[in-house]
Design a protein around this motif. Structure first.
Motif, PDB file in Angstrom:
ATOM      1  N   ASP A 141       0.867  -1.179   0.000  1.00 14.76           N
ATOM      2  CA  ASP A 141       0.000   0.000   0.000  1.00 14.76           C
ATOM      3  C   ASP A 141       0.901   1.226   0.000  1.00 14.76           C
ATOM      4  OD1 ASP A 141      -1.806   2.022   0.452  1.00 14.76           O
ATOM      5  OD2 ASP A 141      -2.656   1.168   2.282  1.00 14.76           O
ATOM      6  N   VAL A 142       0.874   2.012  -1.092  1.00 14.68           N
ATOM      7  CA  VAL A 142       1.721   3.199  -1.225  1.00 14.68           C
ATOM      8  C   VAL A 142       0.810   4.417  -1.366  1.00 14.68           C
ATOM      9  CG1 VAL A 142       3.501   4.348  -2.591  1.00 14.68           C
ATOM     10  CG2 VAL A 142       3.529   1.859  -2.347  1.00 14.68           C
ATOM     11  N   ARG A 143       1.064   5.438  -0.558  1.00 13.87           N
ATOM     12  CA  ARG A 143       0.224   6.636  -0.605  1.00 13.87           C
ATOM     13  C   ARG A 143       1.079   7.897  -0.539  1.00 13.87           C
ATOM     14  NH1 ARG A 143      -4.881   5.319   3.478  1.00 13.87           N
ATOM     15  NH2 ARG A 143      -4.842   3.047   3.252  1.00 13.87           N
ATOM     16  N   GLY A 193      -2.105 -12.296  10.690  1.00 18.03           N
ATOM     17  CA  GLY A 193      -1.296 -11.578   9.712  1.00 18.03           C
ATOM     18  C   GLY A 193      -0.443 -10.527  10.387  1.00 18.03           C
ATOM     19  N   LEU A 194       0.340  -9.841   9.565  1.00 17.77           N
ATOM     20  CA  LEU A 194       1.240  -8.791  10.055  1.00 17.77           C
ATOM     21  C   LEU A 194       1.281  -7.679   9.020  1.00 17.77           C
ATOM     22  CD1 LEU A 194       3.354  -7.771  12.139  1.00 17.77           C
ATOM     23  CD2 LEU A 194       5.095  -8.934  10.748  1.00 17.77           C
ATOM     24  N   ARG A 195       1.143  -6.456   9.505  1.00 17.57           N
ATOM     25  CA  ARG A 195       1.263  -5.276   8.653  1.00 17.57           C
ATOM     26  C   ARG A 195       2.425  -4.430   9.153  1.00 17.57           C
ATOM     27  NH1 ARG A 195      -2.272  -2.655   5.142  1.00 17.57           N
ATOM     28  NH2 ARG A 195      -1.789  -0.449   4.778  1.00 17.57           N
ATOM     29  N   TYR A 196       3.216  -3.920   8.201  1.00 14.53           N
ATOM     30  CA  TYR A 196       4.322  -3.038   8.550  1.00 14.53           C
ATOM     31  C   TYR A 196       4.174  -1.743   7.759  1.00 14.53           C
ATOM     32  CZ  TYR A 196       8.988  -1.063   9.026  1.00 14.53           C
ATOM     33  OH  TYR A 196      10.027  -0.212   9.285  1.00 14.53           O
ATOM     34  N   GLY A 226       3.264   0.848   3.069  1.00  8.81           N
ATOM     35  CA  GLY A 226       2.799  -0.245   3.911  1.00  8.81           C
ATOM     36  C   GLY A 226       2.862  -1.564   3.168  1.00  8.81           C
ATOM     37  N   MET A 227       3.057  -2.648   3.917  1.00  9.99           N
ATOM     38  CA  MET A 227       3.057  -3.987   3.331  1.00  9.99           C
ATOM     39  C   MET A 227       2.474  -4.946   4.352  1.00  9.99           C
ATOM     40  SD  MET A 227       7.179  -4.504   3.459  1.00  9.99           S
ATOM     41  CE  MET A 227       7.411  -2.825   2.863  1.00  9.99           C
ATOM     42  N   TYR A 228       1.920  -6.034   3.860  1.00  9.29           N
ATOM     43  CA  TYR A 228       1.267  -6.950   4.794  1.00  9.29           C
ATOM     44  C   TYR A 228       1.291  -8.371   4.262  1.00  9.29           C
ATOM     45  CZ  TYR A 228      -2.720  -7.353   1.646  1.00  9.29           C
ATOM     46  OH  TYR A 228      -3.509  -7.631   0.564  1.00  9.29           O
ATOM     47  N   ALA A 229       1.061  -9.307   5.180  1.00 10.78           N
ATOM     48  CA  ALA A 229       0.843 -10.718   4.861  1.00 10.78           C
ATOM     49  C   ALA A 229      -0.297 -11.198   5.752  1.00 10.78           C
ATOM     50  CB  ALA A 229       2.108 -11.540   5.097  1.00 10.78           C
ATOM     51  N   GLN A 230      -1.229 -11.936   5.183  1.00 13.52           N
ATOM     52  CA  GLN A 230      -2.405 -12.400   5.900  1.00 13.52           C
ATOM     53  C   GLN A 230      -2.692 -13.847   5.521  1.00 13.52           C
ATOM     54  OE1 GLN A 230      -4.462 -10.632   8.067  1.00 13.52           O
ATOM     55  NE2 GLN A 230      -5.930 -12.310   8.328  1.00 13.52           N
TER      56      GLN A 230
END
Length: 741
Positions: free
Chosen positions: A550-552, A634-637, A616-620
């Motif tokens: 996720d890029v903003r 999951g984990l979001r960074y 942002g990046m994540y794995a679920q």
């Protein structure tokens, strides 16, 4: 961080994600809902490799897949609506179930049991999917299209807003704060709710202006969901839940709707207490009207877009012919020629040129010779409205008010069973103009013109591998100025006022009088958010794995000039005899005629382009442990860079810097950026690099009527801009006090 390098980094990421999307051939709609379940035989044993076809009932768009090694299947990124699922496997009767309803952000579980028999036989079931969600720990509430259309929304001074349906959600709290509608859910922060329109945020950068909706028509909304707790790692940047709005799309049939909501005094009844008090409390006349039309792209004998290419268009207009009426006083014709004798005997006008050791000589009969008039004042007088000969002359000031309009257009393309494309553009101008019968000096123009652009793409590599890309632009400019902007005869230079920017008629205030006065605002504010999302889904055994980025970039551009052409105050003291304590006399209009400015204010150079980059990046993983137990973890960074100004026009007080003007004591004013006199930093605050957001939840189906859920997660609020972004610009902006009137 180097500002050029930071900007290039962001553009490079945008380019790479964009190229990746082009390699996938196109662009499509955001993932909206999910259908999952298992395929089993009558004994409960799983059936791997069963062929599955999912068909959207309104568009005929199909998606194909197979059950996995443990009989599970998974369809994501589904447009909200009704679906039909067809399942076939060797040695079993074919199975069809119609009427499956998928909502935005929903996970619908449909477990299917195939009956033994020839594949030429078919079992057909017509029933909706169970409403009890057994595969997710998320707590959320969906508001379907029939509720959106049937439930009333207030039409009182502004166009209807679909986001107000949040009030139907348990845990909602809302109120009007500072003239804006503020909301939160489950005890979160005010303005902490992130609102998505077709998969991209409309979140603004200022906390004092919430993510209100200017640009989405109620009639064009398919449905929306409010996620209050236990949401997956793909969501972040919220302290008060997620709102997902999905717009309508075209179908295989042409549909059209026209409507008008009318409020009229002739149709409204006055209430009892207003009648008793002789007050007319009925609503002002208001009109909220528009249309929604959709269908397939179809050109007879040339192109048939059914099942492939669809369109939808809507327009909503709101007319509120409100008006204001006030009786005001303007200078009389005699005053404009220097004759202030009507003030006698109570108020004496003294000639400031005669004051000597505290004693002043009055003007004869309170009459100021026109030869003494300021040249600027003479030019201003010719532009002021005409009043009667009475000191309190009750000039009529009639103002007229705004019109709001929403426009929305969308197109969807079903390239193949593997690839889908979608795009939309929304325009929502909200005017707040006030036109005065006294002319442009007392009229102003303002308003917010919201634009939402959405592009997205879904591509199915294999039945268990799906890629989704989404791009969103949300832009909300806000303009404010008096109506003399751009009119040559009203500009300071045309009036003879030197060294003052030509923006509007200068603001004038006559202290101690009831004369109508006005400032000289000419300001522009732009909130903008650009967002790129890339999501990859992989169904592997009992695991539904999802990875994404996720890029903003958020921007708040400010050209703030409340007194851009100056605000000049004229005071009675300038034409008074201050030695005469009992009756000093003097009048602000006399001071104005002589051009004696008591105080003034001129804003210069407040032009700011603040920017915030976010990565942002994540794995679920949704792990189906058993037929009754599902784990969601999951984990979001996140890397939320703090504010930076595009031209490094930021400054501030730093308590850790030695001040050479204070014998080296700590605490000095510093300028950010690189170069002489700068501190080498672009960002005033340090970036927090420890934004880890773990998520864990479970859903256990006790029986077909009972599901127990639980969850834990950490999410982070977005960084916000305080005020109007002009507080930290000392050295790059200034306020002057010109006196050359």
């Amino acid at each position: 961080m180097n500002p050029v390098r930071s900007s290039l980094t962001f553009r490079l990421i945008q380019l790479l994600v964009g190229l990746f999307a082009l390699l996938c051939v196109a662009i499509a709609q955001i993932g909206r809902g999910t259908l999952t379940g298992t395929i089993a035989d009558p004994s409960g044993a799983s059936i791997p490799g069963a062929a599955i076809t999912l068909t959207h009932s309104d568009t005929g768009v199909k998606m194909s897949g197979q059950s996995g090694s443990v009989g599970n299947y998974y369809f994501s990124s589904l447009v909200p609506g009704a679906y039909t699922i067809d399942v076939s496997a060797t040695g079993f009767r074919e199975y069809t179930q119609r009427g499956l309803t998928v909502s935005v952000g929903d996970i619908v579980t449909v477990n299917i049991t195939l009956q033994l028999g020839a594949t030429t036989d078919r079992v057909v079931v017509t029933a909706e999917a169970p409403q009890l969600k057994s595969d997710t720990s998320e707590i959320s509430t969906a508001v379907a299209s029939d509720y959106i259309l049937d439930l009333p929304l207030t039409v009182e001074g502004t166009v209807r807003n679909p986001v107000y349906f949040m009030s139907l959600v348990p845990g909602y709290t809302g109120e009007v704060v500072g003239g804006f509608w503020a909301n939160k859910v489950n005890g979160g922060q005010w303005y902490g709710t992130d609102i998505y329109v077709d998969g991209s945020t409309i979140q603004l950068t200022r906390p004092s202006i919430p993510s209100f909706n200017y640009g989405v028509s109620v009639e064009a909304v398919q449905e929306f969901r409010v996620q209050t707790n236990g949401f997956a790692a793909e969501y972040g940047r919220t302290s008060s839940g997620i709102v997902n709005l999905v717009m309508k799309s075209g179908t295989n049939m042409i549909h059209g709707t026209g409507y008008e909501f009318l409020r009229n005094k002739a149709l409204d009844a006055n209430d009892f207490f207003a009648n008793k008090g002789g007050i007319d409390n009925r609503s002002k006349n208001q009109h909220d009207y528009g249309f929604v039309v959709s269908g397939p792209v179809y050109i007879p004998k040339i192109y048939d877009g059914r099942n492939k290419l669809f369109w939808m268009s809507s327009q909503e207009k709101y007319r509120y012919p409100g008006a204001g009426f006030a009786l005001v006083t303007v200078p009389t014709d005699a005053f404009k020629h220097g004759d202030l004798s009507a003030l006698l005997p109570g108020t004496i006008i003294y000639d400031p040129a005669t004051c000597n050791l505290g004693t002043c000589v009055p003007f004869t009969n309170n009459q100021i010779p026109e030869s003494r008039f300021s040249a600027v004042s003479k030019n201003v007088i010719s532009l002021l409205p005409k009043g009667s000969d009475s000191l309190v002359n009750n000039a009529q000031n009639i103002t007229k008010n705004p019109v709001d309009a929403y426009f929305y257009t969308e197109k969807d393309v079903n390239v193949s069973d593997k690839q889908k494309i979608s795009g939309s553009i929304t325009r929502g101008p909200k005017n707040s103009n006030n036109t005065s019968s006294l002319g442009p000096i007392y009229s102003d123009t303002g308003g917010t013109s919201t634009t939402y652009i959405r592009l997205s793409h879904d591509y199915i590599f294999k039945p268990n591998l799906l890629n989704h890309f989404n791009y969103g632009l949300s832009r909300s400019p806000d303009a404010r100025n008096v109506n003399t902007a751009g009119l040559k005869q009203y500009q300071p230079s045309a009036l003879g006022l030197n060294n003052v920017p030509d923006l509007t008629f200068p603001g004038i205030n006559w202290t101690g009088t009831s004369y109508l006065s006005r400032g000289s605002e000419f300001s522009r504010f732009v909130n903008q958010t650009t967002q790129l999302n890339e999501d990859f889904t992989w169904v592997h055994g009992r695991h539904n794995l999802k990875f994404g980025a996720d890029v903003r970039r958020q921007q708040f551009n400010v050209a703030r000039r409340e007194n851009g052409s100056g605000l000049f105050e004229f005071n009675p003291q300038s034409t008074a005899d201050l030695a005469n304590v009992d009756n000093p006399g003097g009048h602000a209009w006399a001071s104005f005629l002589l051009g004696i400015v008591k105080s003034s204010n001129l804003r210069v150079g407040i032009n700011v382009r603040n920017q915030w980059n976010y990565y942002g990046m994540y794995a679920q993983d949704d792990y189906k442990v058993t037929s009754k137990l599902t784990l969601n973890y999951g984990l979001r960074y996140e890397i939320p860079y703090t504010v930076a100004e595009a031209g490094d026009r930021l400054s501030g007080f730093d308590t850790s810097v030695a001040n050479p003007g204070a014998d080296g004591r700590l605490g000095a004013y510093v300028y950010f950026g690189k170069g002489p006199g700068r501190n080498g930093r672009r960002h005033p605050q340090d970036t927090f690099f420890k934004s880890f957001g773990p998520r864990f939840g479970f859903a256990y189906s006790v029986n077909p009527k009972t599901v127990v859920r639980g969850g834990y997660g950490i999410s982070y609020s977005p960084l916000k801009e305080s005020g109007y972004a002009g507080e930290d610009t000392i050295g790059f902006a200034a306020q002057a006090s010109p006196s050359n009137f």
